[in-house]
Design a protein around this motif. Structure first.
Motif, short mmCIF file in Angstrom:
data_model
loop_
_atom_site.label_atom_id
_atom_site.label_comp_id
_atom_site.label_asym_id
_atom_site.label_seq_id
_atom_site.Cartn_x
_atom_site.Cartn_y
_atom_site.Cartn_z
N GLU A 183 -2.02 14.65 -6.52
CA GLU A 183 -2.32 13.52 -5.63
C GLU A 183 -1.80 12.22 -6.25
OE1 GLU A 183 -6.39 15.16 -3.45
OE2 GLU A 183 -6.53 14.21 -5.39
N TYR A 184 -1.93 12.14 -7.57
CA TYR A 184 -1.43 10.96 -8.28
C TYR A 184 0.08 10.77 -8.01
CZ TYR A 184 -0.26 7.96 -12.32
OH TYR A 184 0.20 6.96 -13.13
N VAL A 185 0.80 11.90 -8.04
CA VAL A 185 2.25 11.82 -7.78
C VAL A 185 2.52 11.33 -6.37
CG1 VAL A 185 4.39 13.16 -7.67
CG2 VAL A 185 2.72 13.63 -9.48
N GLU A 186 1.73 11.82 -5.41
CA GLU A 186 1.92 11.38 -4.02
C GLU A 186 1.63 9.88 -3.88
OE1 GLU A 186 3.38 13.24 -1.77
OE2 GLU A 186 3.45 14.71 -3.40
N ILE A 187 0.54 9.45 -4.55
CA ILE A 187 0.21 8.02 -4.50
C ILE A 187 1.36 7.21 -5.11
CG2 ILE A 187 -1.36 6.27 -5.43
CD1 ILE A 187 -3.57 8.45 -5.33
N ALA A 188 1.91 7.75 -6.20
CA ALA A 188 3.02 7.07 -6.87
C ALA A 188 4.19 6.87 -5.92
CB ALA A 188 3.45 7.88 -8.09
N LYS A 189 4.44 7.90 -5.07
CA LYS A 189 5.55 7.79 -4.12
C LYS A 189 5.29 6.67 -3.12
CE LYS A 189 6.92 12.63 -4.43
NZ LYS A 189 6.72 13.95 -3.84
N ASP A 190 4.02 6.60 -2.65
CA ASP A 190 3.68 5.54 -1.70
C ASP A 190 3.82 4.16 -2.35
OD1 ASP A 190 3.17 7.30 0.29
OD2 ASP A 190 0.99 7.40 -0.08
N VAL A 191 3.35 4.07 -3.59
CA VAL A 191 3.42 2.79 -4.28
C VAL A 191 4.87 2.35 -4.42
CG1 VAL A 191 3.07 1.68 -6.52
CG2 VAL A 191 1.24 3.03 -5.50
N LYS A 192 5.71 3.31 -4.77
CA LYS A 192 7.13 3.00 -4.95
C LYS A 192 7.71 2.50 -3.62
CE LYS A 192 11.04 3.17 -7.24
NZ LYS A 192 11.30 2.70 -8.61
N GLU A 193 7.35 3.21 -2.55
CA GLU A 193 7.90 2.87 -1.24
C GLU A 193 7.42 1.49 -0.77
OE1 GLU A 193 8.00 6.39 1.41
OE2 GLU A 193 7.56 4.86 2.93
N GLN A 194 6.11 1.25 -0.95
CA GLN A 194 5.52 0.02 -0.43
C GLN A 194 5.80 -1.21 -1.30
OE1 GLN A 194 4.08 -0.13 2.55
NE2 GLN A 194 4.43 2.07 2.79
N THR A 195 5.74 -1.00 -2.62
CA THR A 195 5.83 -2.18 -3.49
C THR A 195 7.11 -2.22 -4.32
OG1 THR A 195 4.82 -1.12 -5.42
CG2 THR A 195 3.31 -2.06 -3.81
N GLY A 196 7.80 -1.08 -4.38
CA GLY A 196 9.02 -1.03 -5.19
C GLY A 196 8.74 -0.87 -6.67
N GLN A 197 7.45 -0.81 -7.04
CA GLN A 197 7.12 -0.69 -8.46
C GLN A 197 7.01 0.77 -8.88
OE1 GLN A 197 7.10 -3.27 -10.21
NE2 GLN A 197 6.59 -4.98 -8.86
#
Lengths: 433, 302
Positions: A183-197
């Motif tokens: 789940e952490y990895v999935e969240i990471a993908k969203d964070v990358k997509e939304q914030t670019g970080q």
């Protein structure tokens, strides 16, 4: 005249040579008798530790709390690598000259010292109650039924995250509590997509994150009886899959050393830091980010029996089997081993969290930390600490990791996970028979 | 033989013994020192290399450690890396040092002293300090990447330290930077002894600068080139500081050297001093073999 001179010169030479040989011999004799010289009795106690802001500060504070006028202890700062080197060279040469009375050793290394140098350490189980300490600390600090180490630094891990980035990606604190690594990895993908970080910063030379993941299931590179278990080690396999997923999707900011690792989150370039509680002072060091951080429990592996608690790099105190050992053990027992008040001050003044369970009842542990959004981080950590699954680190954690890290490079290049683990297994078995 | 019974001869023979005796006294100090601090540890290390075990619990295992070497992929990686550094770095450095020394030996060159010092300076900086600086230069956000990005040579930062191939290149660049000036000094001092008239004669005969370099300078510097290549070979075989401080052998052992492996065996892993001693004997054997080859190839005259 010339004759005389040369005779004198000859005599001089003979005298010099004799002196040298004698000096060499007597030096050897000294070393042999080093163990039982009486000077240790009057001399004070020495302690070696690393990190002036954490371990050394803790020792100094303990000294203040120790009610013994006659006790005199010199605390020497040594980098951790230096301690490992000096203990190894000193103990293997068989001389105890220059060895400290008290020494701090990382839990993952402890067994290699205890087993490599029998009789070099003094059992201190009688000086404190082992049941007062978190259970996961006992196995690595004891050997052959004897307790050698006094458990100190917890190494309990937390999932430090930036509330602003995660909110922007659509997550609240509750979404981040008790999650799995996938789940952490999935969240990471969203964070990358939304914030670019990037989600986290990683040093590819340091496999600490894999250990953190693995320990949530109570598994290690070796079994309790010391058998190497890389092949077919499901938690390790799952940890590696997560690791690869993070790297391949560009969710990681690579760093090549410690300061870059710290800079990554201090400069706001990563959204989270899954690490041991000792990282907290480094996170807090960037005052401009006050109130932006929170800590959730560390993610667990998606497996039966896994818990949201893990450990990364704790350490404990050991007493060497030389003169002054009783004094040293008494000191440790009465401070780190039983003094609740001392632990309150330790949390407040040094920010260090011990593994002494009775201490968590104290007021200092309820402190609301403004930097972390008024979260009671110390209290949370002490709760998670009690859940950390115990693992036996065995003798060869670092040796195995070197083999593994070479194989991981190939795994990232496309080699199959089964091959990676079975090759690493074969290599490790060959090397650490 | 009959002459030895001659009384005058005998006296000189006795004198000779006395003379030798004094000579021996001079030598004996160094012999003792060398035996005590070189040969004794070497023999001890050899004995140690026949033992294995953890820390102080060693036992004799015969040649097991030497057999283990050949089945130890980490050792083979370390050996391959070290040899790779040797094959690429030593020739590059020696050629560079030669070129620099010839350029700086030009009598018409201005600010010679400045250039010589500048190029020699890296050799006197602290090993650890320069390694740490290289680490920052080649970091992801380091100056090298910044420069390459600003020159539009690359589109995104190169992972100098975390890519197996680039990490090796970084190490090679670092040691070349450090040791070129050191070797250059040897060539420069050797060039001072070369008779200028040779170059004048060559010039009159119509030899170009390049021809002078290849047909006069290099042959005359041959013994020095031999010396520097042996010293560099030994140095590279013992390479440790740079790798330790720049990449710590990573990523995944990609830059690991033999010396670093010895360090890891002794201090990083559960200590196995016996096996570590075996690996250090490999360095010794390699140094002997390589020096012998270099003497055979280049040292025919001396």
């Amino acid at each position: 005249m010339r004759e005389k001179l040369s005779k004198k010169f000859g005599l001089l030479m003979v005298a010099l040579v004799t002196a040298m040989v004698l000096a060499a011999c007597s030096g050897g004799a000294d070393e042999d008798g080093g163990d039982d010289t009486s000077e240790g009795d009057d001399a004070g106690i020495t302690a070696w530790a690393w990190d002036p802001n954490f371990n050394i500060a803790a020792l100094e504070l303990a000294l203040e709390h120790y009610d013994n006028e006659e006790f005199d202890m010199e605390i020497r700062e040594n980098a951790q690598d230096d301690i490992v080197q000096r203990l190894n060279t000193g103990l293997s040469s068989g001389t105890m000259n220059g060895m400290p009375n008290i020494v701090l050793i990382e839990d993952q290394r402890a067994q290699s010292f205890l087993q490599s140098y029998p009789d070099a350490f003094y059992p201190i189980g009688d000086y404190f109650n082992t049941e007062d300490f978190a259970e996961y600390k006992i196995a690595p600090t004891s050997f052959d039924g004897e307790q050698y180490g006094l458990p100190f630094d917890t190494g309990v891990t937390g999932f430090f995250y930036r509330t602003d980035y995660l909110e922007e990606a659509g997550y609240t604190h509750d979404d981040l509590v008790d999650i799995t690594w996938s789940e952490y990895v999935e969240i990471a993908k969203d964070v990358k997509e939304q914030t670019g970080q990037a989600m986290l910063s990683l040093d590819p030379n340091d496999l600490g994150i894999l250990r953190v993941m693995m320990q949530t299931t109570g598994t290690w590179y070796t079994t309790e009886d010391g058998t190497i278990q890389l092949e077919g080690n499901e938690p390790l396999q799952m940890a590696l899959e997560n690791y690869k997923e993070l790297l391949e999707n560009d969710l990681v900011k690579l760093s090549s050393d410690w300061s870059q690792y710290l800079a990554a989150f201090n400069s706001g370039n990563v959204a989270s830091v899954p690490a041991g509680n000792w990282i907290a002072p480094s996170v807090e060091a960037e005052e401009s980010q006050a109130g932006l951080w929170r800590v959730a429990p560390i993610p667990r592996l998606d497996m039966e029996g896994a818990v949201n608690a893990s450990n990364q790099g704790g350490s404990s105190f050991y007493v060497l089997n030389i003169d002054g050992k009783e004094k040293a053990a008494e000191f440790l027992g009465e401070t780190f081993g039983s003094n609740v008040e001392f632990y309150q001050d330790l949390v407040q003044e040094v920010g260090a969290l011990g593994t002494y369970i009775p201490a968590s009842e104290g007021d200092a542990y309820q402190f609301e930390n403004e930097f972390f959004n008024n979260q009671q981080v110390i209290h949370d950590f002490s709760q998670w600490m009690e859940e950390i699954p115990q693992v036996d680190y065995g003798m060869n954690t670092y040796g195995i990791e070197d083999i593994l890290s070479a194989e991981i490079q190939q795994y990232l290049d496309g080699k199959s996970l089964e091959d990676v683990l079975s090759d690493a297994q074969a290599q490790a078995e060959n090397q650490f028979k | 033989m009959s002459q030895a019974s001659n009384p005058t001869q005998q006296r000189t023979f006795a004198q000779q013994i006395r003379k030798n005796y004094i000579g021996w006294l001079f030598i004996i100090l160094s012999v003792l020192g060398i035996s005590l601090f070189y040969f004794y540890p070497m023999v001890q290390a050899l004995l140690l290399s026949l033992q294995s075990g953890m820390g102080s619990t060693l036992e004799y295992v015969g040649l097991d450690n030497y057999v283990r070497l050949f089945n130890d992929p980490t050792f083979i990686t370390a050996l391959t890396n070290t040899i790779l550094y040797l094959l690429i770095q030593v020739p590059v450095m020696i050629v560079l040092a030669l070129i620099f020394s010839v350029l700086l030996n030009d009598p018409t060159l201005k600010f010679k002293g400045f250039f010589r010092t500048a190029i020699f300076l890296p050799a006197v900086t602290s090993l650890v300090a320069y390694a740490v600086i290289f680490k920052y230069l080649f970091g992801n956000d380091g100056l090298v990447n910044d420069f390459l990005l600003s020159m539009n040579l690359i589109s995104q930062p190169l992972n100098w330290l975390s890519d197996p191939f680039l990490a090796k290149i970084t190490i090679i660049i670092a040691i070349t930077w450090r040791w070129t000036g050191y070797n250059m000094i040897f060539y420069l001092s050797a060039l001072q002894n070369v008779d200028k008239s040779m170059y004048e004669a060559a010039k009159i005969d119509g030899a170009s600068a390049v021809q002078q370099f290849f047909f006069i300078t290099i042959p005359l510097l041959k013994p020095i080139i031999l010396f520097t290549s042996i010293v560099s070979t030994i140095g590279t075989l013992q390479l440790f500081d740079e790798v330790m401080n720049i990449t710590s052998g990573g990523p995944g052992n990609a830059t690991m050297t033999i010396s670093m492996y010895i360090y890891n065996l002794s201090f990083e892993y559960t200590p196995d001093f016996g096996y570590a001693a075996t690996v250090s004997y490999v360095i010794l054997i390699l140094v002997v073999i390589l020096s012998f080859i270099q003497f055979k190839v280049a040292g025919d005259r001396d």
